[in-house]
Scaffold this motif. Structure first.
Motif, short mmCIF file in Angstrom:
data_model
loop_
_atom_site.label_atom_id
_atom_site.label_comp_id
_atom_site.label_asym_id
_atom_site.label_seq_id
_atom_site.Cartn_x
_atom_site.Cartn_y
_atom_site.Cartn_z
N SER A 111 43.00 39.59 36.97
CA SER A 111 41.60 39.38 36.60
C SER A 111 41.18 37.92 36.59
O SER A 111 40.00 37.62 36.56
N ASP A 170 37.86 45.12 33.32
CA ASP A 170 39.29 45.39 33.38
C ASP A 170 39.66 45.51 34.85
O ASP A 170 39.35 46.50 35.50
N SER A 206 43.04 42.35 32.07
CA SER A 206 43.72 43.49 32.68
C SER A 206 44.46 44.22 31.56
O SER A 206 44.38 43.83 30.40
N GLN A 238 42.29 46.37 36.89
CA GLN A 238 43.50 47.09 36.53
C GLN A 238 44.70 46.75 37.40
O GLN A 238 44.60 46.59 38.60
#
Ligand SMILES: Cc1ncc(C[n+]2csc(CCOP(=O)(O)OP(=O)(O)O)c2C)c(N)n1
Ligand SMILES: Cc1ncc(C[n+]2csc(CCOP(=O)(O)OP(=O)(O)O)c2C)c(N)n1
Ligand code: SF4
Ligand code: SF4
Ligand SMILES: [Mg+2]
Ligand SMILES: [Mg+2]
Lengths: 628, 343, 628, 343
Positions: A262, A341, A316, A343
């Motif tokens: 992220s 988020d 994340s 992921q």
């Protein structure tokens, strides 16, 4: 050594009917930190500019330098943009994974590798020792070529430059546009002529060497295509897009803590903010703070959201876990905040540099007690841009946390993606009362309460700290409170408040983006999916249709579920829910919320760190259809 | 000598190694791993009673590069101290060698860093301090100097968290600082730390060759049009030699970093009294003011009881107590129930 | 003032046919921190000793002193031990809530309150001003009585002692056994004669005053009952029970952070450990650490579990949120640890001193990525004791976190509960290899791997740090790892490992306590519930049966779901799942996991901070049955 | 005078109050609320531009007892600093008066405490320090003295975290300590803190009358057979008078606590130089050694830039910027897209 065995054709390979045009994959195997990304990005950019539908998937390690990395580029004349785990052409630049990489080549595949044994990257064996006789082999004298550069490069960058050799050789072998390569390098180096010339010079030399010394034998070629992409189509990554979207969403406050994948979201937001949101006197129309951890990052964003700023954080999986308590507070105290988020693979630290959709259920219900959150599910960089700004409208309109669930594939890989559209609506700042509006409110309703629902939509009115009105103040807390924000332990007050919040979520449900339906005549099954799986689903549906399994496909764009989801499932006996996680979390959520339809849903899910591919999905669905 | 030399346990130095490092060539952290190997080999430490504890970061990967016969625990980011606390309480015979980073201990883990020190848990607490987050690509950590610039993270406007001052504030019983390239001093300090009964904080300045280089540096090779793109693309990282340095107590030593910048190390002399907390603070404060890095054993207090004592642990490690000692007899349950209100 | 209007009978009340014996409720309204708990506990203990089925529900504020508190005691000749929100007899000792408390009395109810206007607690109004003429009223001259004590009490404890007055007056009015009261006080004061005499003296004086001055007019009385409880039946709280259970589970390490309502669990464990687990030389066979927060508490417990100790922590909702990341690590790295969640009302800080079952889904799936945990669901203190020790067996056998989900009602209220049984099995320490066993393992299998499943049950063998064997060491991590604990980013390795853990959970599923079935002839509906709802369900089933709705009841004792749950649901068209949370989380879990049965489940759930009561549940089910 | 006195805003002191306290009678925290009321009234502060920030604890409830016209935020336990950071960045005209407890800031919140100080966020950071967790019933916090005993929590074997030393270590720009019963000093320090541009740490010793009493104290009334039972039963809590004290700078003053024990307060004199960080450390260290509590303004550094400056905030609060200033024009999107790789 003498340069012998520069190439070899397979003695036992499947017959291809002439050329394979724009319908195969490359994989470049290197070690990370050696600079191969510049070469790979140059290649994918060039292919894109040739009008060829292409994707790039970077499988990189959680490490800074020296560990194996693979870059997959899939070319698809049919326009399929999903990952394909098989590659016909291997550029083997990593001795450590050489054997395994070669073993993975399909029969008739192509192996390209460096020949010089003075080069650390060069496998120390002769072409004869490669057991496979069903593949094409080409070898490149990397060091020799670099030594021929007119100006000797700084020794420290030899390793990096070596990667340009394969670009040139590939350009020759596969007919990749050299002008395009120059343009791509020029873009990459921001027009700096010296660097462009150094790099392109080596590409050209390698091209020329290949043209002279190698004979094209394998069937794989690239050809320019016309009309594949509208002008303005972008090749970019979701994190940049999300960051830029936030800038156009009017983001005022970003707090974050670094975590792969992220980090580049916050970093790109910061960079764009620095470009487009600085006043003439040098002051900023925003604040970006790198917090000490995710607990603080979310706390800061909540504080800013409470004070009236458009605030966001990005993280994340592990960060999501750490934010649970604070997000529950924001839900219950009804504070707008946007949480990205991006992921990666869990559980736990998992595979930090691989992709998944494994946080869906957890994010949706994040926090102890009964909580649920808005979750937006972008499918590509374009939707990252859009949700990048729109998320703030939802957060402020509904006074609640909004999650944007991207993933490593969307966020960090480059995608061919539609041009971003400027926001089509003015900002929706939600029900905020300034001093004047507050006076009017009180005049009309006799009083004002922070959690008092006068409109019946479950959404109360808020004031911001600093509002110059003697009645504006209220007490924000995570403990039980009544309509007027007063502390209360009363059972009825508590239940009434939760019921009102539930009513608010009914309003939310109706207001979030509807799922996108893709239909087919005579569809006998439904497919539900979301996010980055989209291209693989489109491809799957073609494959299924070829086997006479016609499908309709509903792409969910947000949680809580839109009413269309129910209507869609109702139309089919069997609905396959395709996801990139172990448990089939979207299936679980739909089962939870639409119990009368639960039995119709079939899980098609897997988690191994790679984007889902159409072959695997097709196989699962075909198998299940046979069994049903 | 050399390859075949064995220690008191009959083991060679090779036996104290583990997997090859996957860190960047030239990373200061690698030097530290080597010193840990040397010291544990020379001191003939029994690896089966060592536990290697770490958080998350390049530094926290280090335990994979030494002592292959020791159990290891790579915990979550910043919270190695709590895991170590549990492990050592469970088995007091375990000698914890913990490795953390400045981000790991100075940012997300500052609370646990301070509280484990306060409890004086017996452990060697090494911080491989480079002022940046190596593993997430070069953002500043809390120990970055005010005014520091790097090409990846820009300009740092905040004052540095000095982990030795922090340790001191938390009533640490052993506080030392060194430089990764000073093999001799690192080894000497590690030996003292291993001999200390309590939390031994060893803050080792350990340059990140990859992300500490200056944008302005003539030695660095830059191409991308913006650093974000480079980061996304996992750019090109040069291999470097590890920095080595040796100098005398009481003297100052300028050391050139890979990017051409300089730091000044100053080794504490015999005049420093490591039992005086106020002067330990002064020495650290003044070094900060002068932008020097003071090295050596800064503070030591061998008298404060450790957590093993304040928890009244028996000599036998808790995990070795037999079932009969941890599950009281049925008669004890009777006794307990008698103490409750019953019909 | 002159003591006038000592009592009053209702002018318009419903007729009761004579006496109402052991079938009504008391509520005592006070301010907290004034010591009324001693009086209330004395009363409930006495009633219990009289053989009367009774419960006590303490509704206390999140505050230390001065805020409203209510103590409900329900007497039920029929043996119903569930909360009942209505009380026929009110002891109104709190001026602030006097009006609302009186308003809640049912017609024919009884109001008892202090009369002296010199006392801060005494309502400043005359009996005439109480509007309700449908209730019985008795008034007590609290100060006057205290002034008559032979020895003047320390003024600082006057407030506390005042509570003894209502004990005496109630004893007289409702026929509560005075010897029992003396015994209960003696128990409470640990036999300290001076304190017993001081307190009982005042009770006796108040009793005598009442006997002389009041005339029993209302119909409510207590009578001793025979044969209601087996000898040894306990009156105790779940947190003490859980703490004691842990001691007999051989707990070696406890790390915790204070939070209501879980603190007394760790504190009671520590206290019992101090009593029963200290060696002769003063050394401890355990360690208890009050951590700096919940992140550290769970980290310590995981470290201890990893090193081979039986380790636990205890917390409530906010702590569960904070533990999410670490619990995911323990799941994935397969480390035994026991986590008690004594649930309170969320979301967020919610109602810290009220009960709920709102963490079920969150705890079950705690941590980002695909995680699931063992969750044990005790129904009362006896099961808290049992799970207190058994949880360690599960944690070590399955090498995974085990949650025990208690709640404030079980944990902090006193319950009539079966005598605790000594563990019926030796400790199950799971698959741990010491040096000798490791050698044998390697001899047999050629090698050993921390995550290598040789038994096919998904459970690998572990070694402990400190094992004196050159092959014992392994690397514990939350990142991807292979069978031999080596770091791996390989897709297949990752998938294989998660699949093996899933196999382990199949083993788990079969090994956890089966749900408890309560049947009824001709049952037409099923009821599923768990935990502290148990008495309310039992009562509900009687009420339903009286309305000709016969039901079978399955009490779930653990997650993941036992196979019996599926079989049970299959038998009914409609299964009501009763829970004390807003979303119906158990319903959601069952729907997720048994989709073919999802549509049969009906949610009966509510969240207002109070234990569920049979009237409300009955009403919901009757209404739903009518509609179906 | 008295009731009808108004300040420059035409408000009475009554207007600076809020709900009645729900804390225990005699709790030190109540005195502090009163001082906040007095100071803000006297300084004629505009309540609508004050935000009252807190965590969780008895202390953190205090904002409900003063300044009824100010917005307030009761955050999660230990993490008020981050919320305050966001709020003040969003609207720099907000003056944050934050109240925390020793458990809130010294235990769970130590990391945020240190990092907000490092950032020098403009805020008044009051810690109502009683060495225990009041709201959860008397467990020791990290600021409890070593050797301290209470009837609820037993004996504390760990050294105290000194929040002033911690602030100093974190490069605080304003560090003060006082005693809740010393109305005059608390007011003076609060005024100085409100005038300070940066994080003003004000650690106020504020006795918990309920859970700080000694088991051995003759004044305490004990009945239960074990403390756990008392706790579960929400025992009886005596009402007490608030402690008041007044004494001169440079002098020491023993003060008797409700349980009969004594503490010694020592007020810094004119000889203390609050700009000297080393001597600030010495003063605190020596007081610790002597088991005294030193009070006054211990350290001050008005020069370090605040987060408002290092974040380059404009004069106009971010939240007041119009849409046109925070959403760039369509042409800017064009420009950004031109910078991307496009077909
Ligand atoms: C909860 C959480 N947040 C963020 C990360 C991402 N992360 C991994 S390492 C790291 C920083 C490491 O820095 P440092 O401790 O200084 O170690 P170095 O790499 O510099 O040796 C971060 C932020 C993570 N793993 N977990
Ligand atoms: C995450 C979390 N853990 C635990 C608690 C329970 N809790 C509430 S207040 C408190 C301690 C308060 O102590 P302190 O800050 O010293 O305030 P005081 O009550 O002494 O004024 C705790 C542990 C909580 N609310 N949240
Ligand atoms: S990135 Fe920096 S800290 Fe990490 S391994 Fe490379 S040099 Fe070391
Ligand atoms: S418990 Fe202590 S800190 Fe809390 S209000 Fe009472 S006296 Fe104050
Ligand atoms: Mg670092
Ligand atoms: Mg406190």
């Amino acid at each position: 050594m003498t340069v012998v065995d520069l190439q070899r054709v397979p003695s036992s390979a499947p017959q291809t009917n002439g050329k394979v045009v724009n319908n195969f994959s490359f994989v470049v195997a290197t070690a990370n930190g050696t600079g191969s990304q510049t070469s790979n990005n140059t290649l994918i950019r060039t292919l894109f500019k040739m009008g060829i539908p292409v994707n790039g998937k970077n499988l990189f390690p959680s490490n800074i330098k020296g560990e194996p990395t693979w870059y997959y580029m899939r070319l698809s004349k049919d326009g399929y943009l999903a990952h394909r785990p098989v590659a016909e052409v291997l550029v083997a630049f990593n001795e450590r994974t050489f054997a395994q990489d070669v073993a993975k080549l399909p029969p008739g595949g192509v192996l390209i590798y460096p020949i010089d044994d003075t080069d650390a990257r060069a496998p120390k064996w002769n072409v004869q020792t490669i057991k496979r006789d069903d593949i094409y082999i080409y070898r490149m004298p990397v060091d020799t070529l670099m030594n021929q550069l007119p100006e000797k490069p700084n020794p420290s960058i030899r390793e990096y430059l070596a990667n340009m050799v394969y670009v040139g050789v590939m350009a020759y072998l596969f007919n990749i546009d050299m002008d395009g390569i120059r343009d791509a390098l020029s873009y990459h180096f921001g027009g700096k002529e010296k660097l462009i010339n150094l790099n392109f010079g080596l590409v050209q030399m390698s091209y020329d060497w290949a043209a002279e010394n190698l004979k094209k034998e394998d069937p794989y070629v690239c050809e320019p295509m016309e009309g594949t992409f509208p002008e303005g189509t972008l090749l970019t990554d979701g994190n940049s897009a999300g960051g830029l979207g936030a800038v156009f969403g009017g983001v005022q406050f970003v707090s974050w803590y670094p975590i792969t994948p992220s980090s580049s979201l916050a970093e790109s937001a910061q960079e764009y903010l620095g470009k487009y949101r600085v006043n003439e006197d040098g002051s900023h129309t925003y604040s970006v703070i790198q917090a000490e951890d995710e607990l603080a990052a979310i706390g800061m964003a909540i504080g800013a959201g409470w004070a009236g700023a458009r605030a966001m954080t990005g993280t994340s999986g592990p960060g999501i876990s750490l934010m649970a308590e604070f997000v529950g507070l924001a839900y219950y105290a009804e504070i707008p905040v946007v949480i990205w988020d991006v992921q990666r693979v869990g559980p736990s630290t998992g595979l930090p540099t691989r992709t998944s959709q494994g946080d869906l259920l957890f994010a949706y219900t994040l926090g102890h007690g009964d909580t649920h959150h808005i979750v937006l599910l972008p499918k590509d960089p374009t939707e990252c841009f859009e949700f990048g700004w729109r998320a703030f409208d939802y957060a402020e309109q509904f006074q609640t946390p909004v999650f944007v669930l991207s993933d490593l594939d969307i966020g960090m890989n480059m995608h061919i993606t539609e041009r971003f559209q400027y926001p089509d609506q003015p900002m929706n700042r939600g029900k905020v009362l300034d001093a004047k509006a507050l006076s009017e409110f009180i005049e009309k309703h006799g009083k004002w309460g922070r959690y008092w629902d006068v409109d019946g939509d479950g959404i109360p009115y808020r004031t911001l700290p600093g509002t110059d009105h003697p009645m504006a103040a209220y007490f924000t807390r995570g403990t039980g409170h009544d309509e007027f924000a007063a502390y209360s332990e009363d059972a009825e007050v508590f239940e009434r408040n939760l019921t009102r919040i539930a009513r608010k979520f009914q309003t939310v449900r109706k207001s979030l983006p509807a799922p996108v339906l893709h239909s087919m005549d005579g569809a006998s099954i439904g497919i539900i999916s979301y996010g980055s799986n989209d291209p693989a689903i489109e491809e799957t549906r073609d494959y299924l249709a070829a086997q006479d399994i016609k499908s309709d496909y509903l792409r969910i764009k947000a949680l809580p579920l839109h009413a269309d989801v129910e209507a869609f499932i109702q139309r089919f006996d069997r609905v396959y829910v395709v996801e990139n996680n172990f448990d089939g979390q979207m299936t679980q959520i739909i089962r939870m919320e639409l119990p009368h339809l639960a039995a119709r849903l079939k899980k098609v899910c897997r988690l191994n760190g790679l984007p889902l591919d159409a072959d695997w999905i097709t196989e699962q669905i075909v198998k299940a259809e046979k069994e049903s | 000598m050399g390859r075949t030399k064995t220690n008191a346990l009959g083991l060679t130095k090779e036996d104290y190694k583990f997997r090859p490092s996957t860190l960047c060539p030239g990373c200061g952290h690698n030097s530290i791993s080597n010193q840990i190997i040397s010291v544990t080999f020379e001191e003939s430490l029994d690896q089966t009673h060592i536990i290697k504890m770490s958080g998350i970061g390049c530094s926290s990967k280090s335990p994979a590069y030494f002592l292959g016969r020791s159990h290891a625990f790579n915990a979550v980011h910043g919270r190695m101290p709590s895991v170590t606390t549990g492990a050592v309480m469970a088995n007091r015979t375990l000698r914890a060698i913990s490795v953390s980073g400045d981000g790991d201990s100075g940012n997300i883990g500052l609370g646990q860093f301070k509280h484990v020190i306060r409890r004086n848990l017996p452990m060697v607490y090494i911080i491989e301090n480079n002022g940046v987050y190596g593993l997430t690509k070069g953002q500043f950590s809390a120990t970055a100097d005010r005014g520091q610039k790097t090409k990846y993270a820009g300009y740092n406007e905040l004052p540095a968290v000095d982990l030795c001052i922090e340790a001191l504030a938390a009533n640490a019983t052993f506080v030392a600082r060194s430089f990764s390239g000073d093999a001799k001093q690192v080894q000497a300090i590690l030996k003292a730390a291993l001999a200390h009964n309590g939390t031994a904080v060893v803050d080792i300045i350990s340059p990140c060759v990859t992300f500490n280089d200056l944008d302005t540096s003539t030695k660095s090779y830059h191409w991308g049009k913006n650093h974000r793109e480079i980061l996304n693309e996992i750019g090109f990282i040069q291999s470097q030699e590890e920095i080595a340095v040796e100098y005398e107590p009481g003297t100052a030593q300028p050391v050139q970093m890979h990017d051409g910048s300089w730091i000044v190390l100053k080794k504490l002399g015999a005049d420093h009294d490591p039992t005086d907390r106020v002067s330990a603070f002064r020495v650290l404060h003044e070094a900060q003011e002068r932008q020097e890095i003071v090295t050596g054993i800064i503070y030591i207090d061998p008298s404060r009881p450790t957590l093993v004592e304040t928890e009244h642990l028996p000599e036998t490690p808790l995990v070795h107590l037999p079932e009969t000692q941890i599950r009281p007899a049925p008669s004890v349950l009777e006794q307990a129930l008698q103490g409750m209100f019953a019909f």
